[in-house]
Design an enzyme around this catalytic site. Structure first.
Site, mmCIF file in Angstrom:
data_model
loop_
_atom_site.group_PDB
_atom_site.id
_atom_site.type_symbol
_atom_site.label_atom_id
_atom_site.label_comp_id
_atom_site.label_asym_id
_atom_site.label_seq_id
_atom_site.Cartn_x
_atom_site.Cartn_y
_atom_site.Cartn_z
ATOM 1 C CE1 TYR A 1 -3.289 -3.217 0.697
ATOM 2 C CE2 TYR A 1 -3.861 -2.315 2.188
ATOM 3 C CZ TYR A 1 -3.591 -3.683 1.247
ATOM 4 O OH TYR A 1 -4.208 -4.140 1.922
ATOM 5 C CG HIS B 1 -0.582 -8.755 0.403
ATOM 6 N ND1 HIS B 1 -0.115 -7.148 0.108
ATOM 7 C CD2 HIS B 1 -2.191 -8.381 0.086
ATOM 8 C CE1 HIS B 1 -1.609 -6.182 -0.046
ATOM 9 N NE2 HIS B 1 -2.426 -7.428 -0.400
ATOM 10 C CB SER C 1 -12.832 -4.850 -0.910
ATOM 11 O OG SER C 1 -12.466 -4.503 -1.668
ATOM 12 N N PRO C 2 -15.632 -5.462 1.760
ATOM 13 C CG PRO C 2 -15.603 -4.579 3.476
ATOM 14 C CD PRO C 2 -14.487 -4.515 2.908
ATOM 15 C CG LEU C 3 -18.830 -1.311 2.387
ATOM 16 C CD1 LEU C 3 -18.552 0.089 3.458
ATOM 17 C CD2 LEU C 3 -20.441 -2.097 2.719
ATOM 18 N N GLY C 4 -17.690 -3.964 -1.669
ATOM 19 C CA GLY C 4 -17.835 -4.021 -3.187
ATOM 20 C C GLY C 4 -17.048 -2.665 -3.826
ATOM 21 N N GLY D 1 -16.980 -0.123 -2.763
ATOM 22 C CA GLY D 1 -17.014 1.323 -2.735
ATOM 23 C C GLY D 1 -19.040 0.746 -3.335
ATOM 24 C CG PHE D 2 -20.943 -0.789 -7.302
ATOM 25 C CD1 PHE D 2 -20.550 -0.968 -7.890
ATOM 26 C CD2 PHE D 2 -22.403 -0.430 -7.047
ATOM 27 C CE1 PHE D 2 -21.166 -0.322 -9.541
ATOM 28 C CE2 PHE D 2 -23.303 0.208 -8.516
ATOM 29 C CZ PHE D 2 -22.555 -0.564 -9.371
#
Length: 335
Positions: A63, A134, A213-216, A218-219
């Site tokens: 990152y 990773h 990425s539990p919120l896709g 950001g989608f």
């Protein structure tokens, strides 16, 4: 949020003693992948997370693109509360390629040790709580990787061993050499691939699960626009889920999810995170944000109760996840 909300429920990850708040915080977007960064807002978000009871903070060598910038940012933000938090970071890439697409993999034991020493320095700490591989390196036996991390644990430089995007065979082989405490892989109402083979194996072995990425990406916030409207340094410009055809289908599903969330008096992001939390007590999602307000909203999802009818409706809307793959074929992890 009210004062009592700071007492975030805790969950156990694995059987080696790792315990964290039910919602963690991913820091990748603070320095890469989602456009220009804002250090001041990021530090404010990290500190607010601690105030609200978040204990699991997730970073990685990658990152910072090899500079250590993401780990350093996190280390500075939590310096005064180090003993209250769980710092997770990752090794596994050869960052000499110059771009994310050009990076190779490197999990040779000597490289693991080198990256770990760098991460300790960047984070400003004498131990890493969770050290993840990773990505699986096909050129290095996972037994060697597990052995190398086991040595670092024996030396007190690392507390727990984690894997990221590993399949059932790799998980079993690694766990046979040194106990794996946690597996991190993308999982959300949009991305369901882990349900078939991966979740059953980690549960059989007593390994915790951390969805990224539990919120896709950001989608699932509903604040989206077509791929062409994002800048080139934003991964949503090439993510398949934002491309024409897929975008419209996914937007329609999110609108239906939003209607369900509104009927419960919550945000669609809280609905999505509460759905993940309802999949098992061994799951701790790590939504990423650079906004203290968004963070407060995400943490509040730990107090949302979904009924069986709510869960059935979500399954009806997205029985197999979103339209479009989460990565291009060249970047897709292989299990």
């Amino acid at each position: 949020m009210t004062q009592h909300d700071t007492n975030l429920p805790h969950r156990r990850l694995g059987t080696q003693g790792l315990e964290v708040g039910a919602v963690g915080l991913g820091t990748m977007g603070m320095t890469m992948a989602y456009g220009a960064s804002d250090e001041q807002s990021s530090i404010a978000t990290l500190r607010r997370a601690h105030e609200l009871g978040v204990t699991l903070f997730d970073t990685a060598e990658l990152y910072g693109m090899g500079t250590g910038s993401n780990e350093e940012l996190l280390g500075r933000a939590v310096k005064d509360v180090r003993d209250d938090v769980v710092l997770a970071t990752k090794f596994g890439f050869d960052l000499s390629g110059g771009t994310v697409g050009g990076f190779g993999l490197n999990s040779r034991p000597e490289h693991i040790r080198e990256v770990t020493e760098n991460s300790l320095r960047h984070l400003g700490t004498d131990h890493i709580d969770v050290l993840y591989q990773h990505r699986v390196d096909p050129d290095v036996p996972i037994e060697d990787v597990a052995g190398a991390v086991g040595e670092l644990i024996a030396e007190g430089k690392v507390r727990y061993f984690g894997l990221s995007e590993a399949g059932p065979d790799i998980i079993r082989r690694a766990h046979a050499v040194h106990p794996v405490s946690v597996l991190q892989t993308e999982y959300s109402v949009f991305e369901r691939a882990v349900e078939a083979e991966v979740l059953p194996v980690v549960r059989e072995l007593g390994i915790g699960f951390v969805p990224y990425s539990p919120l896709g990406r950001g989608f699932l916030t509903g604040a989206v626009k077509p791929a062409a409207e994002y800048p080139a340094d934003d991964m949503r410009s090439w993510d398949e889920r934002w491309q024409p055809g897929n975008y419209e289908k996914n937007l329609a599903a999110v609108r239906e999810l939003t209607a369900l969330a509104e009927s419960k008096g919550i945000a669609v992001t809280q609905l999505a995170l509460a759905w993940l939390l309802a999949q098992g007590e061994d799951i701790v999602p790590i939504p990423g944000t650079r906004s203290p307000r968004r963070l407060e909203e995400n943490v509040a999802s730990a107090y949302v109760d979904l009924t069986p009818e709510n869960l059935a409706r979500i399954q009806e809307l997205l029985p197999r996840g979103s339209a479009g793959s989460r990565y291009p074929e060249s970047m897709m992890p292989t299990w």
